[in-house]
Design a protein around this motif. Structure first.
Motif: not given
Length: 350
Positions: A279-297
């Motif tokens: 496998i050879r990387t042509v182009a890759d990207k890392w991103q730090y992302v905030l994603c939405p979650v509804w939580t309940l306990t």
């Protein structure tokens, strides 16, 4: 580290992000504003925030006490909380310093499901389950549902792959009473470029890893450039798991996806042996992302705490549900009685 709230330019009330309209809404005068309008209205507050940040000398990673800009009450948070609510005046508060510098997210996926819709979806989902305790549906219990932005590392890109193996084809036929088997062996080679979208991993240690990852995937077309305004009205967490801690795992998943994509192009073979992959990387990207979650306990009667998560973009739900053993036992007894009556009636008729 300053705490700020987003103010309505019309009445000075608090602005929160409204998932339904994608705009910023004032809970007091009901005015709505675009992201640009809300940002411009808070230019002065942001300038003050930057000035205070320059003077700040304390470690921003410690649990500290903040002052609510609306009522002056003290707000205590742990080291990863980046957005929350004031316990006294209930106004949304964004702790901007927590998401600055290297901890500033690259992107955000805003909530598209508001709280009312989240509650409706959750209750509809739960009502399909059997033997759920009655107090699970109590209003006070459902009020605990909270919208939280959780941090994720997302990885993807374009990758060249070269797959080599020995493939076998097996042909079986009969002539009279004799069965023949012919095995042919081939050198198999497949090459190609594989595009991989968002491979993701939870980036918060205190989050339930399995729960957070089971509500995925998120739709990539909903991702936006990060803006603090999206956090207003919700809770948010900053990452405390660094890229190097998940990099090996995500790259292993990438390699498996590239291999499977190329191997599927050789599906005409019965089996493969001696597989080799480059496998050879042509182009890759890392991103730090905030994603939405509804939580309940839900606090179970046996002392177990049950955790639930709903994807704030797609509505996908995950979590283990409690069982009311009394309900289950009653249904079992009733079912047994019905079977007994049917057997007695059947015997009488015979």
């Amino acid at each position: 580290m300053p705490a700020i709230t987003y103010k309505c330019p019309n009445c000075g009330g608090e602005l929160i992000f409204d998932p339904g309209s994608g705009q910023y809404k004032c809970e007091y005068c009901l005015s709505k504003f675009t992201e640009e309008e809300a940002a411009n209205a808070n230019t002065e507050a942001e300038a003050k925030r930057d000035e205070e940040e320059e003077k700040e000398e304390q470690d921003t990673d410690r649990a500290v006490v903040y002052t609510c800009p609306s009522c002056g009450a003290e707000i205590i948070t742990d080291e990863t909380t980046a957005a929350t609510f004031c316990f006294y005046c209930h106004n949304p508060v964004v702790l901007t310093g927590r998401l600055s510098g290297e901890y500033l997210p690259d992107r955000v996926i805003p909530f598209t499901i508001d709280r009312k819709l989240a509650v409706d979806k959750f209750l509809s989902y739960v009502r399909k389950k059997k033997f759920i305790p009655g107090d699970f549906f109590d209003k006070e219990q459902i009020r605990k549902m909270t919208g939280v932005y959780f941090p994720y590392w997302i990885y993807g890109g374009s990758f060249d792959g070269a797959y080599n193996a020995r493939g076998r084809k097996i042909r079986i036929w009969r002539t009279g009473d004799i069965e023949y088997t012919e095995t042919s062996v081939y050198d198999v080679k497949r090459e190609g470029t594989v595009e991989i979208g968002g491979l993701s991993r939870n980036a918060l240690k205190k989050a339930d890893k399995d729960l957070m990852e089971c509500v995925q995937p998120y739709k990539p077309d909903g991702i936006k450039d990060f803006s603090m305004g999206y956090l207003s009205g919700f809770q948010a967490e900053k990452r405390d798991i660094e890229r190097k801690e998940v990099e090996e795992d995500l790259k292993s998943e990438r390699d498996a996806m590239v291999k499977n994509a190329l191997k599927n192009e050789a599906s005409e073979y019965s089996s493969m042996e001696g597989e080799r992959m480059q496998i050879r990387t042509v182009a890759d990207k890392w991103q730090y992302v905030l994603c939405p979650v509804w939580t309940l306990t839900y606090p179970g009667k046996n002392g177990t705490i049950y955790y639930y998560a709903m994807n704030g973009q797609t509505g996908k739900i995950n979590g283990e549900f409690p069982v009311d053993r009394k309900k289950a036992a009653l249904v079992s007894v009733i079912s047994g009685l019905i079977v007994m009556v049917l057997m007695m009636v059947g015997g009488y008729l015979l």
